[in-house]
Each structure stands twice: as C-alpha cells, then as structure tokens.
Design a protein around this motif. Sequence first.
Motif, PDB file in Angstrom:
ATOM      1  N   GLY A 159       0.795  -1.222   0.000  1.00 42.95           N
ATOM      2  CA  GLY A 159       0.000   0.000   0.000  1.00 42.95           C
ATOM      3  C   GLY A 159       0.823   1.264   0.000  1.00 42.95           C
ATOM      4  O   GLY A 159       0.321   2.340   0.338  1.00 42.95           O
ATOM      5  N   GLU A 160       2.097   1.196  -0.397  1.00 43.14           N
ATOM      6  CA  GLU A 160       2.957   2.369  -0.379  1.00 43.14           C
ATOM      7  C   GLU A 160       2.551   3.361  -1.470  1.00 43.14           C
ATOM      8  O   GLU A 160       2.245   2.981  -2.593  1.00 43.14           O
ATOM      9  CB  GLU A 160       4.417   1.976  -0.594  1.00 43.14           C
ATOM     10  CG  GLU A 160       5.046   1.275   0.578  1.00 43.14           C
ATOM     11  CD  GLU A 160       6.503   0.948   0.320  1.00 43.14           C
ATOM     12  OE1 GLU A 160       7.178   0.562   1.275  1.00 43.14           O
ATOM     13  OE2 GLU A 160       6.958   1.070  -0.842  1.00 43.14           O
ATOM     14  N   TYR A 167      15.284   5.277   4.322  1.00 47.96           N
ATOM     15  CA  TYR A 167      14.197   6.140   3.856  1.00 47.96           C
ATOM     16  C   TYR A 167      12.892   5.701   4.509  1.00 47.96           C
ATOM     17  O   TYR A 167      12.804   4.623   5.121  1.00 47.96           O
ATOM     18  CB  TYR A 167      14.077   6.114   2.335  1.00 47.96           C
ATOM     19  CG  TYR A 167      13.634   4.787   1.748  1.00 47.96           C
ATOM     20  CD1 TYR A 167      12.290   4.500   1.531  1.00 47.96           C
ATOM     21  CD2 TYR A 167      14.572   3.814   1.390  1.00 47.96           C
ATOM     22  CE1 TYR A 167      11.882   3.293   0.988  1.00 47.96           C
ATOM     23  CE2 TYR A 167      14.180   2.597   0.844  1.00 47.96           C
ATOM     24  CZ  TYR A 167      12.839   2.345   0.649  1.00 47.96           C
ATOM     25  OH  TYR A 167      12.442   1.148   0.118  1.00 47.96           O
ATOM     26  N   VAL A 168      11.868   6.526   4.371  1.00 47.07           N
ATOM     27  CA  VAL A 168      10.548   6.235   4.923  1.00 47.07           C
ATOM     28  C   VAL A 168       9.619   5.797   3.797  1.00 47.07           C
ATOM     29  O   VAL A 168       9.522   6.468   2.766  1.00 47.07           O
ATOM     30  CB  VAL A 168       9.962   7.469   5.624  1.00 47.07           C
ATOM     31  CG1 VAL A 168       8.597   7.132   6.232  1.00 47.07           C
ATOM     32  CG2 VAL A 168      10.896   7.974   6.699  1.00 47.07           C
ATOM     33  N   ILE A 170      12.689  -0.377  10.945  1.00 46.51           N
ATOM     34  CA  ILE A 170      11.869   0.041  12.088  1.00 46.51           C
ATOM     35  C   ILE A 170      10.469   0.344  11.585  1.00 46.51           C
ATOM     36  O   ILE A 170      10.302   0.885  10.484  1.00 46.51           O
ATOM     37  CB  ILE A 170      12.435   1.318  12.762  1.00 46.51           C
ATOM     38  CG1 ILE A 170      13.871   1.111  13.231  1.00 46.51           C
ATOM     39  CG2 ILE A 170      11.572   1.742  13.943  1.00 46.51           C
ATOM     40  CD1 ILE A 170      14.536   2.406  13.656  1.00 46.51           C
ATOM     41  N   ARG A 171       9.467   0.036  12.370  1.00 53.53           N
ATOM     42  CA  ARG A 171       8.108   0.457  12.080  1.00 53.53           C
ATOM     43  C   ARG A 171       7.903   1.846  12.672  1.00 53.53           C
ATOM     44  O   ARG A 171       7.699   2.010  13.871  1.00 53.53           O
ATOM     45  CB  ARG A 171       7.094  -0.522  12.670  1.00 53.53           C
ATOM     46  CG  ARG A 171       7.035  -1.856  11.955  1.00 53.53           C
ATOM     47  CD  ARG A 171       6.411  -1.715  10.592  1.00 53.53           C
ATOM     48  NE  ARG A 171       6.391  -2.973   9.843  1.00 53.53           N
ATOM     49  CZ  ARG A 171       6.012  -3.066   8.585  1.00 53.53           C
ATOM     50  NH1 ARG A 171       5.625  -1.986   7.938  1.00 53.53           N
ATOM     51  NH2 ARG A 171       6.032  -4.229   7.967  1.00 53.53           N
ATOM     52  N   ALA A 172       7.993   2.858  11.824  1.00 53.54           N
ATOM     53  CA  ALA A 172       7.807   4.235  12.272  1.00 53.54           C
ATOM     54  C   ALA A 172       7.542   5.108  11.063  1.00 53.54           C
ATOM     55  O   ALA A 172       8.044   4.832   9.970  1.00 53.54           O
ATOM     56  CB  ALA A 172       9.036   4.737  13.026  1.00 53.54           C
ATOM     57  N   GLY A 173       6.753   6.147  11.234  1.00 53.44           N
ATOM     58  CA  GLY A 173       6.464   7.083  10.149  1.00 53.44           C
ATOM     59  C   GLY A 173       7.138   8.401  10.402  1.00 53.44           C
ATOM     60  O   GLY A 173       6.500   9.371  10.805  1.00 53.44           O
ATOM     61  N   GLU A 188      -1.076  -2.406   9.498  1.00 46.38           N
ATOM     62  CA  GLU A 188       0.257  -1.996   9.096  1.00 46.38           C
ATOM     63  C   GLU A 188       0.454  -0.509   9.351  1.00 46.38           C
ATOM     64  O   GLU A 188      -0.488   0.278   9.343  1.00 46.38           O
ATOM     65  CB  GLU A 188       0.494  -2.279   7.613  1.00 46.38           C
ATOM     66  CG  GLU A 188       0.505  -3.758   7.283  1.00 46.38           C
ATOM     67  CD  GLU A 188       0.881  -3.979   5.825  1.00 46.38           C
ATOM     68  OE1 GLU A 188       0.168  -4.730   5.168  1.00 46.38           O
ATOM     69  OE2 GLU A 188       1.877  -3.391   5.380  1.00 46.38           O
ATOM     70  N   LYS A 189       1.724  -0.125   9.564  1.00 44.12           N
ATOM     71  CA  LYS A 189       2.091   1.266   9.742  1.00 44.12           C
ATOM     72  C   LYS A 189       3.183   1.617   8.747  1.00 44.12           C
ATOM     73  O   LYS A 189       3.767   0.758   8.103  1.00 44.12           O
ATOM     74  CB  LYS A 189       2.580   1.512  11.171  1.00 44.12           C
ATOM     75  CG  LYS A 189       1.546   1.243  12.254  1.00 44.12           C
ATOM     76  CD  LYS A 189       2.138   1.514  13.620  1.00 44.12           C
ATOM     77  CE  LYS A 189       1.115   1.247  14.718  1.00 44.12           C
ATOM     78  NZ  LYS A 189       1.673   1.482  16.068  1.00 44.12           N
ATOM     79  N   ASP A 190       3.470   2.916   8.634  1.00 47.52           N
ATOM     80  CA  ASP A 190       4.603   3.335   7.833  1.00 47.52           C
ATOM     81  C   ASP A 190       5.870   2.719   8.416  1.00 47.52           C
ATOM     82  O   ASP A 190       5.935   2.376   9.597  1.00 47.52           O
ATOM     83  CB  ASP A 190       4.717   4.858   7.842  1.00 47.52           C
ATOM     84  CG  ASP A 190       3.528   5.526   7.169  1.00 47.52           C
ATOM     85  OD1 ASP A 190       2.816   4.833   6.431  1.00 47.52           O
ATOM     86  OD2 ASP A 190       3.319   6.728   7.400  1.00 47.52           O
ATOM     87  N   ALA A 191       6.884   2.597   7.594  1.00 43.75           N
ATOM     88  CA  ALA A 191       8.112   1.938   8.038  1.00 43.75           C
ATOM     89  C   ALA A 191       9.331   2.656   7.501  1.00 43.75           C
ATOM     90  O   ALA A 191       9.286   3.324   6.459  1.00 43.75           O
ATOM     91  CB  ALA A 191       8.126   0.471   7.590  1.00 43.75           C
TER      92      ALA A 191
END
Length: 823
Positions: free
Chosen positions: A412-413, A430-431, A459-462, A441-444
Amino acid sequence: AHEDSPYIVTELLEGEELRERLNERPLPVREAIEYAKQIAAGLAAAHSKGIVHRDLKPENLFVTKDGHVKILDFGLAKLRPHSSEPVDSLVATQKKMTDPGTVMGTVGYMSPEQVRGQEVDHRSDIFSFGMILYEMLSGKRAFSGASAADVMSAILKEEPAELSETNAKTSPALDRIVQRCLEKKPEQRFHSAHDLGFALEALTTPSGSNPPDHAQPLTKESQGRPGWAGLRHRERLAWTAVTIFLLLAALTLAYVSFGRAPIGGDATRSYILPPEKASFKSADLNAGPVAVSPDGRRLAFVATTEEGKHLLWVRSLDSLAAQPLVGTDGATFPFWSPDSRSLGFFAEGKLKKIEAAGGPVFALCDAPAGRGGTWNRDGVIIFAPNHLGSLQRVSASGGTSSAITRLDESRGELAHRWPCFLPDGKHFLYVGAKLAFNANEKDAIYVSSLDGGESKVVIRAGSNVAFAQGYLLFLREPALMAQPFDLTRLATTGEAFPIAEEVQYVPDSTSGVFSVSENGVLAYQTGAVQGGTQLSWYDRSGKLLGVLGDVARYATPIISPDGKRVVVDLPDTQTSNIDLWLIEVARGLRTRFTFDRASDISSMWSPDGSRITFTSNRKGHFDLYQKAADGAGTEEALLESEFEKFPQSLSLDGRFLLYYVHDKSGTRTDLWVLPLTGERKPFPFSQTEFNESYSKFSPDGLWIAYESDESGRAEIYLAPFPGPGGKRQISASGGSQPRWHRDGKELFFLAPDNTLMAAALSGRGEMFEVVTVRTLFKTLAAGPGYQYDVTADGQRFLINTLVDQKVYTPITLVQNWTAGLKE
C-alpha cells in the motif's frame, strides 16, 4: 486524617510576596529574568498536568528568603481586603467554575479571553505572566485605568509602552519576549510555558542577547558622593572588559567544542533564537527542519522575514548571528553536502544547490514538491521529488534523474521520503509512507542500496530518520527516539528509547524537526505543531468579512455552485487518513461526506451541484470517483489506473473532467481529460517535459487556464480546448492556482508571495486578450491543494488562511548528546 480528625499539611514559607518587592522598586534585569524563569518552570509543570492557574498575579507569587519563587492559590480567584492600591490590582471576581461567559481572575492581570468571559487555557496564564514580567522590569502596570472597566478596555484594545521607554537596561530580545506574551490573540503567544522558559533561558546563554545585570540600584546618597561619576565610569569600563572577555572566551570555547568531535564529557545544552525580525519556518508542509552540518559546525534552517520571504539561513556555531542566502526564496527541506560546504534544497519546483557561504544557485533537476534529500562523497544525491512516488538519484552536478526505489503496491505504499545515506555512502535509509489508514500496518523505515536489490524494513515508524554514532534517530510522536544500529548487519541491536520529549512533528509530511551531525551535535525544536488553518471570507480589497467553521487542518476548500456549501479535505486526528467534509455556509455546520478507510481528497462540484468528484487511494493508488452530493447511493469509480490522478475541473456542460497525472517517477505531472460520455477514453491535453498542474476550464469551455514551470518557475497560461492552438502566458512574475470569474472576463491566481491577482480578459473564443493584471491583496493562504475559491460573482474569496504563521520555539542544541546513554 489523624485519629478521625481531618487536617491539612502546608509548606511553611519565609519571605515575602512579589508584590512587596514591586512596591519598593523595579527589579534589576538579572533578578527579574531569574524570577521569570522560575515562574515559567512552575507554570510548565502545572500545565503539563492540565492545571491552569487563571489568577496569576504578584500577590500569588511568593519569594522565599533564599530567592526561590513559589506559585500560590492555583485556580482560586481570591477576594482580598481593601487597600490603597489602584483599582485594577485588587478587583477580583467571585470564585466559580470556569464556564464560558463567566469572568474570572483579577482584573489588572486578566487575559483578553478572560475579560470577554470566554473559555481559557494555558495561554491565558502566559498573558498574565507577561504582565507580571513587564511590571518587574518597568515598575509600572502594563494596563491601568481609573476603573475596572477602563482596565478591561485597555487589555482588549491597547498596547503597553515599550519597555525601553521605562528601563534602558532591557534588551530588545527581552522586550520581544514580553510583547509575545502580551499578544491579544492566544494563538500568537508562546505555545507553552515550556517554550517560554526556553526563550528566557536563551537570554542567559552565549546564543542569547541579554547579558546579566550586575549594576545595583542607585541611591540618592551614593549619587551625591564626591567622585561618583568617575567611579561609575571605571565600573562600567571594568564590567565592559569582563563582558568582552567572557564573550570571547565563550566564542573560543564554542569554536573549539563544535570544531571537533566530542571526546567524553557531559552533554551540554544551549538554545538558538531565530534571526532578528524573522521567525523559524520548521513545522510546515513546505518548510524544512533545521539541518546540522556533518562536521557539526553550522546550522541551516528556513526562516521567514518580515516581508514574508522564506529564505535559507546558515549560522556558524561560533557566531552569534545567522546569514540569509540570497537567491533561496521559497526554500524547503535543506540538506548538507558531505564536506559541509554546500547545501541542497527545494524551490520553484526544482532541486537546487548553493555554497553555504553564499553565491550562485544552481538548479539540478525537477522536483515539484520535494520531500528530503541526502548527498554522499561520490557526488550522488538521492531525493524525493514529490509528495508521492519513489526516490530518485541524480548527480550533484545536475542532469536527468532516475528512479532508485520502487513503490510496493502490495504494502500500500504511495510515497518514499526523507532519504539518509549511511556512513559507507552506499546504503541509505528512507521512509515508506502509505498515507492511508490500515489497521494492521504502519509506515516503516527501510534500508536499501545504490546497487539495487530488495529494501528491508528496519523500524516500524512514520518519520524522517538519521544515523549518528551507532544510533538511528527517529520520531515516535511526540518523542525523539534513539535505537542502536549495526552497520555491518544493517539491523537494530537493541530497544529504542527516548532522548527528547515533545519534539515537533508534522504528520501530513511524516517529518520531525530534528537533525544530528556525525560528531555528536543534535538539534531539534520542541512543541506541538500549533494553529492549523481558518476558512476566512475576504472582499476584493482584502477586508476580512468573517470566518467559516472552526480552526482545523483544512485543504482545498471548494464552494458549491449555489454558494450554500463548501467541501473540504480534513484529516482524522486519530487515524491520519483524510476524508471529505461538507460545511454549511449559513450555519458553519460541518458534516462528514466520505467514510472509506483511505485518503479521499481533491474534490470538485458538478456544474449543477448534484455530485462531488474526488480522488481516493483506497485501492493503492489515487483513482477518480464521484458521489451524490446529498450522500445518497454508492460511490462510482470514474477512472482506475496505476498512475496517481487528481481532479481539477469539470466543464460547465458536464461533458469533460480535467485532471493531472503523476508519472511513475513522481518527477513530472501532465494534464489529461476524461470524457464523461461515450467510451470515456482519457486523452492528454498537455503532455510535455515540464510540469503542468493546477488547471480550470473557462466558463464557456473553450479555454483551459493552467500552471506550468516551462519558464523555470510556475506561471499561469491559457490554451484553447480541445486544441490545437497556441497558449498565452497570463502571469509575468510567477503564478499558481488559477480560478475563473463566472462571466469568463476575469482570471484570478496567486503570486509567489501569496498575493491574490486578477487578470482582466476581453473577447471570446480564439480572440481572448489580456487587458490588465492587477494586485488585489496579500493573503496568508496555506495548506495543500487549492488554497482558495471565489464566489460566482467574483466579489468574495474563501481563503484557507494560516492561523499561526510563526514558530517561536528556539532550536535546542545538544553537544555530545550520547553522553550518559550507557549509564
């Protein structure tokens, strides 16, 4: 209770109320600042617990014998006995809960919102604090009058005299802090007592501008002694010499400390204020966080001047002033070259570079809406050219860019952003952002390589990410986190932990305001992103006619054909996905229009107002949909494809839909047309090597006004529809976001400085001519997408207006930030 008897334990204080000291004389500047810092710290602690004092005044501030300030009587509007004090200091209201419409507090120290009986928050305490600090420095009340009514009127309408008129020792920096506390509008004051404390602390650091006040008050006896003038002259010389020595020592220490990598020792903290007559522009969709040079010696940041120019500034950490870089107007998201000598940044739809010492600006390649870049020692720049799409690479010398990452639609990016080279200059972080709500799901944050191959999740982080001294730094709102990272395995090796709280974060761009150098210099800004935007009505002269709805993070306000409703994009504060909302113009009532767990944006009304067309990424890319304006029935998909599509205009006969398309690289946009009858087969209207975007059909459907950067900057053009025929340039010095008057005789657009312009047109069909282009008024238009709309008669403008244009929080600078992490 003790033995069934209730009792209260209170602290025994020895000293006096601040009022007693103020009755004697104005306080020395140094003493006033010290008291102010303690009061600000106390308020910050209370506010962090949700407690607002509501009656802050000198009578409720107690100074102990050892110089500590205690804040008393929280939440109490206490009646005091009669005295000979002026009326404004002692008139108090009845103790009562803070319901809207109830006036609470002591009249002489009320905020404007208290005077009006409105609901108050922590910013009301900041206004009262400003009046107390003013009185400590000047010996006079900020607002006074013969009666309580006169005082209340002064608080609402008047400005206090400048402190320099009453106390020559007050520095301009301290005067600005007081003035900021005393702003009439709460959103224009310091955002928090914590930020206020930072600003006061900066006055007593080398980066501040107010030296300590060492002089004692003069007495009549001392002034009359023989030789007093000579003594005072020698004392001034002595203190001047000491001040110069200390300043030189501080500058030398700063140069030595920041000029090399820290070797052991403790972390040291200081604060950087914005340039004189400018404000930081860090927490914004089109701004850019502070950037520390790789050698840790300089800072780059975007700041806004009094004239409204957004410039790139550079400040050496061994200097007390920052320098603007000429030619960088509109700069966003700066990043450093690996040798710390040059800066990359985005402006006017291009990726650009400039020497940090100043000089010519070079355009490297297209980047319509850049979202971060990184530069390695081999002269390769990786950057995000747009808010959507993959990362690109280009030579630092310029040229054609090429894709370096690929979006993963299975995840879903929709966007890759904020690249960051690792020390080997080959691998980079990069994000990957989805820009849509997904419950599982979260941004990674990913790691990839210039050699290609699969990216892997780190890492799972936005958030944007940085690497320094064995740690990854990123945001998990609102904390700045550090996590050990192994460069050999390209993997984390331990748990993440916070190193700074309340760091600014902009969810719309998935970016935090922080930066770190290779040798241990960390910079960040604290405080929540404040303000948002207000939908505001203006006439043609720029007079504010009223507002629509409350303050929120609006985007793309579009007025219905009958003028009774407005459709806007609005993010969900819990899930960050975006939906369409309808606002009734008459009542300001807002109701939700779309409910899909995705981002539904960029809407438009059908000519008869019965349908709303919009784009949604519910299937992994932005496709075109329409829905009945009354909310009935199901949504109809108009066009689905692998490209990102954004609707712009419907012809007045309802036959054609104009939209723009991002190519797969995200570096170029083209205009296409979708017929809404027959086979509905799209065809290109303007497909060039340049970027064509914001566009509108003329009322007669024979012309399209659009924005293009073919001249090197965005300008407004007219081209016949469906063609062929030559285009005509409308704007002369830059332009964006065209809108038509319903009669087709006038075309509105925004100049680069957000001034609203009006082009008068004559003729019809192919005989169109530009008669005049004139200025209407300067705006504070803001937000993504279209930032304004105009009523059918061309007399009123609905502008998505920035509520709080400035960021007052200083930059926090930490040297040797890793000290103590392993303790």
